[in-house]
Motif scaffolding. Sequence first.
Motif, PDB file in Angstrom:
ATOM      1  N   SER A  52       0.818  -1.221   0.000  1.00 31.08           N
ATOM      2  CA  SER A  52       0.000   0.000   0.000  1.00 31.08           C
ATOM      3  C   SER A  52       0.846   1.264   0.000  1.00 31.08           C
ATOM      4  CB  SER A  52      -0.941   0.004   1.213  1.00 31.08           C
ATOM      5  OG  SER A  52      -0.208   0.148   2.419  1.00 31.08           O
ATOM      6  N   GLN A  53       2.139   1.135   0.290  1.00 30.29           N
ATOM      7  CA  GLN A  53       3.047   2.290   0.320  1.00 30.29           C
ATOM      8  C   GLN A  53       3.939   2.364  -0.926  1.00 30.29           C
ATOM      9  OE1 GLN A  53       5.294   1.628   3.881  1.00 30.29           O
ATOM     10  NE2 GLN A  53       3.540   1.868   5.245  1.00 30.29           N
ATOM     11  N   MET A  54       3.771   1.418  -1.818  1.00 30.97           N
ATOM     12  CA  MET A  54       4.683   1.329  -2.963  1.00 30.97           C
ATOM     13  C   MET A  54       4.169   2.060  -4.203  1.00 30.97           C
ATOM     14  SD  MET A  54       6.089  -2.610  -2.785  1.00 30.97           S
ATOM     15  CE  MET A  54       7.306  -2.320  -4.080  1.00 30.97           C
ATOM     16  N   VAL A  55       5.069   2.792  -4.822  1.00 27.58           N
ATOM     17  CA  VAL A  55       4.810   3.420  -6.121  1.00 27.58           C
ATOM     18  C   VAL A  55       5.712   2.699  -7.121  1.00 27.58           C
ATOM     19  CG1 VAL A  55       4.894   5.520  -7.482  1.00 27.58           C
ATOM     20  CG2 VAL A  55       4.268   5.635  -5.057  1.00 27.58           C
ATOM     21  N   ILE A  56       5.104   1.892  -7.975  1.00 25.62           N
ATOM     22  CA  ILE A  56       5.868   1.083  -8.925  1.00 25.62           C
ATOM     23  C   ILE A  56       5.809   1.717 -10.312  1.00 25.62           C
ATOM     24  CG2 ILE A  56       6.077  -1.171 -10.042  1.00 25.62           C
ATOM     25  CD1 ILE A  56       4.808  -2.419  -7.587  1.00 25.62           C
ATOM     26  N   THR A  57       6.983   1.925 -10.887  1.00 22.37           N
ATOM     27  CA  THR A  57       7.090   2.390 -12.271  1.00 22.37           C
ATOM     28  C   THR A  57       7.903   1.353 -13.013  1.00 22.37           C
ATOM     29  OG1 THR A  57       7.084   4.699 -11.522  1.00 22.37           O
ATOM     30  CG2 THR A  57       7.799   4.277 -13.778  1.00 22.37           C
ATOM     31  N   GLN A  58       7.301   0.716 -14.011  1.00 24.40           N
ATOM     32  CA  GLN A  58       7.984  -0.394 -14.685  1.00 24.40           C
ATOM     33  C   GLN A  58       7.952  -0.242 -16.187  1.00 24.40           C
ATOM     34  OE1 GLN A  58       7.250  -4.231 -13.069  1.00 24.40           O
ATOM     35  NE2 GLN A  58       8.252  -5.349 -14.718  1.00 24.40           N
ATOM     36  N   GLN A  59       9.115  -0.473 -16.781  1.00 19.79           N
ATOM     37  CA  GLN A  59       9.243  -0.479 -18.230  1.00 19.79           C
ATOM     38  C   GLN A  59       9.077  -1.914 -18.716  1.00 19.79           C
ATOM     39  OE1 GLN A  59      13.155   0.510 -19.658  1.00 19.79           O
ATOM     40  NE2 GLN A  59      12.422   1.148 -21.668  1.00 19.79           N
ATOM     41  N   ALA A  60       8.299  -2.109 -19.769  1.00 23.39           N
ATOM     42  CA  ALA A  60       8.045  -3.453 -20.298  1.00 23.39           C
ATOM     43  C   ALA A  60       7.934  -3.393 -21.812  1.00 23.39           C
ATOM     44  CB  ALA A  60       6.764  -4.022 -19.698  1.00 23.39           C
ATOM     45  N   ARG A  61       8.047  -4.549 -22.427  1.00 26.43           N
ATOM     46  CA  ARG A  61       7.824  -4.607 -23.865  1.00 26.43           C
ATOM     47  C   ARG A  61       6.382  -4.207 -24.168  1.00 26.43           C
ATOM     48  NH1 ARG A  61      10.596 -10.250 -26.001  1.00 26.43           N
ATOM     49  NH2 ARG A  61      12.779  -9.676 -25.611  1.00 26.43           N
ATOM     50  N   PRO A  62       6.131  -3.579 -25.327  1.00 32.08           N
ATOM     51  CA  PRO A  62       4.762  -3.133 -25.646  1.00 32.08           C
ATOM     52  C   PRO A  62       3.732  -4.246 -25.528  1.00 32.08           C
ATOM     53  CG  PRO A  62       6.315  -2.214 -27.226  1.00 32.08           C
ATOM     54  CD  PRO A  62       7.099  -3.169 -26.368  1.00 32.08           C
ATOM     55  N   GLU A  63       4.089  -5.463 -25.944  1.00 29.50           N
ATOM     56  CA  GLU A  63       3.129  -6.565 -25.908  1.00 29.50           C
ATOM     57  C   GLU A  63       2.859  -7.078 -24.487  1.00 29.50           C
ATOM     58  OE1 GLU A  63       7.137  -8.423 -27.219  1.00 29.50           O
ATOM     59  OE2 GLU A  63       6.057  -6.510 -27.394  1.00 29.50           O
ATOM     60  N   ASP A  64       3.681  -6.655 -23.519  1.00 28.32           N
ATOM     61  CA  ASP A  64       3.500  -7.116 -22.140  1.00 28.32           C
ATOM     62  C   ASP A  64       2.828  -6.080 -21.239  1.00 28.32           C
ATOM     63  OD1 ASP A  64       4.719  -9.524 -22.706  1.00 28.32           O
ATOM     64  OD2 ASP A  64       6.726  -8.814 -22.163  1.00 28.32           O
ATOM     65  N   VAL A  65       2.662  -4.852 -21.729  1.00 27.30           N
ATOM     66  CA  VAL A  65       2.194  -3.757 -20.874  1.00 27.30           C
ATOM     67  C   VAL A  65       0.818  -4.045 -20.270  1.00 27.30           C
ATOM     68  CG1 VAL A  65       1.424  -1.347 -20.869  1.00 27.30           C
ATOM     69  CG2 VAL A  65       3.588  -1.958 -21.959  1.00 27.30           C
ATOM     70  N   ASP A  66      -0.147  -4.431 -21.092  1.00 26.53           N
ATOM     71  CA  ASP A  66      -1.516  -4.642 -20.593  1.00 26.53           C
ATOM     72  C   ASP A  66      -1.578  -5.779 -19.576  1.00 26.53           C
ATOM     73  OD1 ASP A  66      -2.455  -2.588 -22.132  1.00 26.53           O
ATOM     74  OD2 ASP A  66      -3.161  -3.864 -23.772  1.00 26.53           O
ATOM     75  N   ASP A  67      -0.911  -6.899 -19.871  1.00 25.01           N
ATOM     76  CA  ASP A  67      -0.934  -8.041 -18.951  1.00 25.01           C
ATOM     77  C   ASP A  67      -0.282  -7.689 -17.619  1.00 25.01           C
ATOM     78  OD1 ASP A  67      -2.204  -9.586 -20.826  1.00 25.01           O
ATOM     79  OD2 ASP A  67      -0.379 -10.595 -21.520  1.00 25.01           O
ATOM     80  N   LEU A  68       0.808  -6.933 -17.692  1.00 24.20           N
ATOM     81  CA  LEU A  68       1.503  -6.560 -16.464  1.00 24.20           C
ATOM     82  C   LEU A  68       0.672  -5.596 -15.627  1.00 24.20           C
ATOM     83  CD1 LEU A  68       4.076  -6.870 -14.842  1.00 24.20           C
ATOM     84  CD2 LEU A  68       5.135  -5.081 -16.227  1.00 24.20           C
TER      85      LEU A  68
END
Length: 362
Positions: free
Chosen positions: A211-227
Amino acid sequence: MKKIIITTGGTGGHIFPAEAIAKGLLDAGYDITFITDKRGANFRKLTQVPTKVVAASSVTGRSFFGKLKAFAVLCFGAFQSSWFMLLKRPDLVIGVGGYASLPAVLAAQFLKIPTVVHEQNAVLGRANRMLAPRVKMIATAFADTKMVPPGISTFLVGQPVRDAILQKANTPYPTDDKLFYLLVTGGSQGARFLSRSLPEAILKLPAEIRSQMVITQQARPEDVDDLQKLYQDGGFYAVTVQSFFDNMPELLAKSHLVIGRSGSSTLAELAIVGRPGIYVPLPTSADNHQFENARQFAESGAGWLVVEQDFDADNLAKRLQDLIENKEELKTAALASLALSHPDVAEKMVALVKPIIEGTNK
């Protein structure tokens, strides 16, 4: 005015360091020319530097006849480079790694022109290993570079980083105790592992921490929605998943911890800003150089090494929880990371080449 040719090619991973080195040498008053391949010419941004495009081809990973063809292309590129150098008459040629640097540096060595190579990883690359026996000096990005032939001198200069990253150099470690900013980076190579396996560990963290975490993640375009879907029910304070971030310097400066691969540019940027990392080397990197990069940073106290083949979600979740609950350990690692930084790469390159050109180097 003394003339220097800088040569590399292929991807931006080689072109950017070459351009950063070129800028420093231009500012020091040298006449700079680029020799690169077709791909390198497409990446170039430093338009005020004259550029010669020559033939180049990679030999590795090809069939027997493919290797013969690539060898013939490299020979033709070396002929093109030789003719150009006979007209240009440079005082020094600097190779910045990759197969595209081979034709020009080999040509220079044949013509008895002094040569220097820059190695960005902790393991000397194959092209640089081929060139190393006849260079005046190897400029390194790591204090301990493996596979350097005996008797060849090295000079630690570091790995050049973008100006936007340099502007964030030595940014004070975040003091926000209410939120924890986690940045997950991953380029086109191997980002899928970070998209599919890393969330398993993060989702094992206690709900109070999530609840305290701010996650910023880079992913392949095809993985963005699933992630994004994978994270959406995790109870995180905020999650942003994108294939590209144009504000990476700001994200780095704001982060408490970075998780990503251990390419030389990634580690150099972490060091310049002064941020700790959990490094997951790309297992298919040539000569396992990403492992060696990460090992040196981890042994210096700048972060923690996680081998993909030995990945265990429970162990990583425990490691993350310990770090989040003990930010002093992260602050100590941030200082160790900063201690590995080289914000003055250009100045060091000038200090390296000047005595070689003037014939005073020992």
